[in-house]
Design a protein around this motif. Structure first.
Motif: not given
Length: 519
Positions: A491-493, A430-432, A367-368, A481-483
């Protein structure tokens, strides 16, 4: 519109010019092809003759139709011959000063109502139009190579372009059998801009040693793309693709999320330009071919892993039903499991659960978030699984293990699920596929926010211009959209930079969906 009385002029008898002439002739126009080189003009006419002859042999057209098309083509080395043209399309060298000079001269030759168009792929349409006294009739018509096959035409409005010019151009392109997409002037237009994360974000995974070129390409193909980013840029030419990334980065004033990759830059510096130089991400030399190097299609995966860990039970994720309903999967003893077992009923988040392995590791659809975060939250060993294209029943899909799961797996992989095979990557948001697709969706959303194009236009452009299996917003609908927001936020964290900011329209969509769901 009577195309026979609508004369089309094309300046530039190169590959793109020839393709545009072909389309105009096939649409019934009289066409004037202008080039300073008589040899280039004769070569273009010969190429068109050969092409139409092939059409006749394949019974796509009659000999009479071929003769009619060629009779409608006039060649000239003089722009003055374009005096009766109602549309002139320029397809010459990508230099702003040269294009401005050509159009400035044309303005004194053609009618004041003649539409002037550039086929530029990289220059500002607004800047080219600034050389004209009447720039309101100027527009960009960006065809994709080869024009006779690729359906997309980006219709790019300069700041000076009048709506009537745009509407006439769109109708004309539709009469040519093309799929025109309206776009405001912006660096890269739609396709080169929105598709850029396919390259730069993928290469960031290589920079961080999260995966390898072969695994990266194999994973991206499972998302429905014909080629992965490494093999595709080897085919295009690393120098060409890298130059576009650098140009776009400069023109947009250095957005962090579109930073060109130093991995690709290093290949260019070394002269490893891909297939044309014999080496890029992969080795294309004869020696390498003799050593059974298959240019990235060979991966070390669960099907080649002797210690693959079997499934104890299968979960309720849609993948499971797809794979176990697969005829080949049904005959595979390794895919037999009990999806109604008490283990599954007692497991958390069963809708995302792909299965439980023999060593009690839980496989969940990503889920990201990080696999480590899943383990900390659920207090069980977790392996996350990347997304794939909904219609792909086979392929290689990335997995990432949390610390507890990694210790239990001891370097092994899960057993294949039907015709889905696994590869392992480092734990990252998010893996790839989910990471790369989230960034494509991110850039598409930025373009919509900036009024560059509509969601429908962007999706049409990506599918018609670069053969994407789904458009950016179709991917958004499929992923959710949530995922996507989860992935960008994670990624930002992790990186703490401006590269992964959630666009406003995604935040609005998520809030609306949550609000509607609570009513």
């Amino acid at each position: 519109m009577n195309n026979e009385n609508f004369v089309v002029g094309v300046i530039g008898a190169g590959t793109m010019g020839q393709g545009i002439v072909q389309l105009a002739l096939q649409a019934g126009h009289n066409v004037i092809l202008v080039d300073q080189s008589s040899e280039q003009l004769q070569s273009a006419q010969s190429s068109l003759d050969d092409l139409f002859t092939k059409f006749v042999k394949k019974q796509k057209i009659t000999q009479q139709q071929k003769d009619s098309w060629l009779d409608a083509l006039a060649l000239s080395e003089n722009n003055n011959e374009l005096i009766d043209a109602k549309l002139v399309i320029e397809a010459i060298v990508e230099r702003l000063d040269v294009k401005q000079q050509v159009f400035s001269e044309l303005e004194s030759i053609v009618s004041s109502e003649t539409i002037l168009a550039t086929n530029t792929s990289s220059l500002s349409v607004t800047a080219i139009a600034s050389s004209l006294k009447n720039p309101q009739r100027f527009i960009g018509l960006h065809f994709f190579n080869p024009p006779g096959i690729m359906p997309l035409v980006e219709v790019i409005e300069a700041l000076q372009t009048e709506d009537n010019t745009t509407q006439t151009s769109i109708k004309l392109m539709e009469s040519w059998g093309k799929s025109p997409v309206r776009c405001k002037n912006t660096p890269g237009f739609i396709v080169n801009r929105v598709a850029r994360p396919f390259y730069v974000e993928s290469f960031r995974l290589l920079e961080e040693q999260i995966t390898t070129p072969a695994h990266l390409d194999a994973s991206i193909r499972s998302a429905g793309f014909k080629m992965g980013p490494c093999e595709l840029t080897d085919f295009i030419g690393q120098d060409i693709n890298y130059a576009v990334s650098c140009s776009l980065f400069d023109s947009l004033f250095y957005p962090a999320h579109l930073r060109p990759s130093y991995v690709q830059g290093g290949l260019v510096e070394a002269g490893f330009l891909g297939r044309k130089s014999g080496k890029g991400f992969y080795d294309y030399s004869e020696t390498s071919a003799n050593q059974n190097n298959d240019k990235g299609n060979k991966v070390i995966s669960s099907q080649s892993s002797e210690g693959a860990v079997g499934f104890l039970a299968y979960g309720h994720h849609p993948w499971v039903a797809e794979q176990l309903d697969n005829k080949e999967a049904k005959g595979n003893k390794e895919t037999k499991g009990n999806d109604d077992s008490s283990l599954i009923k007692e497991a958390p988040l069963t809708e995302s659960l792909i299965g439980i392995l023999d060593n009690h590791i839980h496989l969940y659809a990503s889920d990201g978030r990080l696999a480590a975060d899943w383990e900390a939250s659920l207090q069980i060993p977790v392996i996350l699984v990347d997304i794939k294209h909904p219609d792909k029943q086979s392929g290689v899909v990335a997995t990432a293990a949390g610390p507890k799961a990694a210790a239990l797996m001891a370097g092994n992989l899960p057993q294949s699920l039907g015709k889905i095979d696994w590869i392992e990557v480092a734990d990252c948001p998010g893996l790839i596929n989910l990471r790369v697709l989230s960034m494509i969706i991110n850039e598409a959303s930025i373009c919509v926010t900036q009024g560059i194009a509509t969601p429908e236009g962007i999706d049409s452009a990506l599918k018609g211009g670069v053969n994407y299996p789904l458009g950016a917003f179709e991917w958004l609908d499929f992923i959710g959209v949530d995922i996507v927001i989860n992935t960008l936020s994670a990624l930002r964290r992790m990186y703490g930079s401006g590269s992964y900011v959630v666009p406003r329209i995604l935040a609005i969509q998520a809030n609306k969906e949550h609000s509607d769901g609570s009513q």
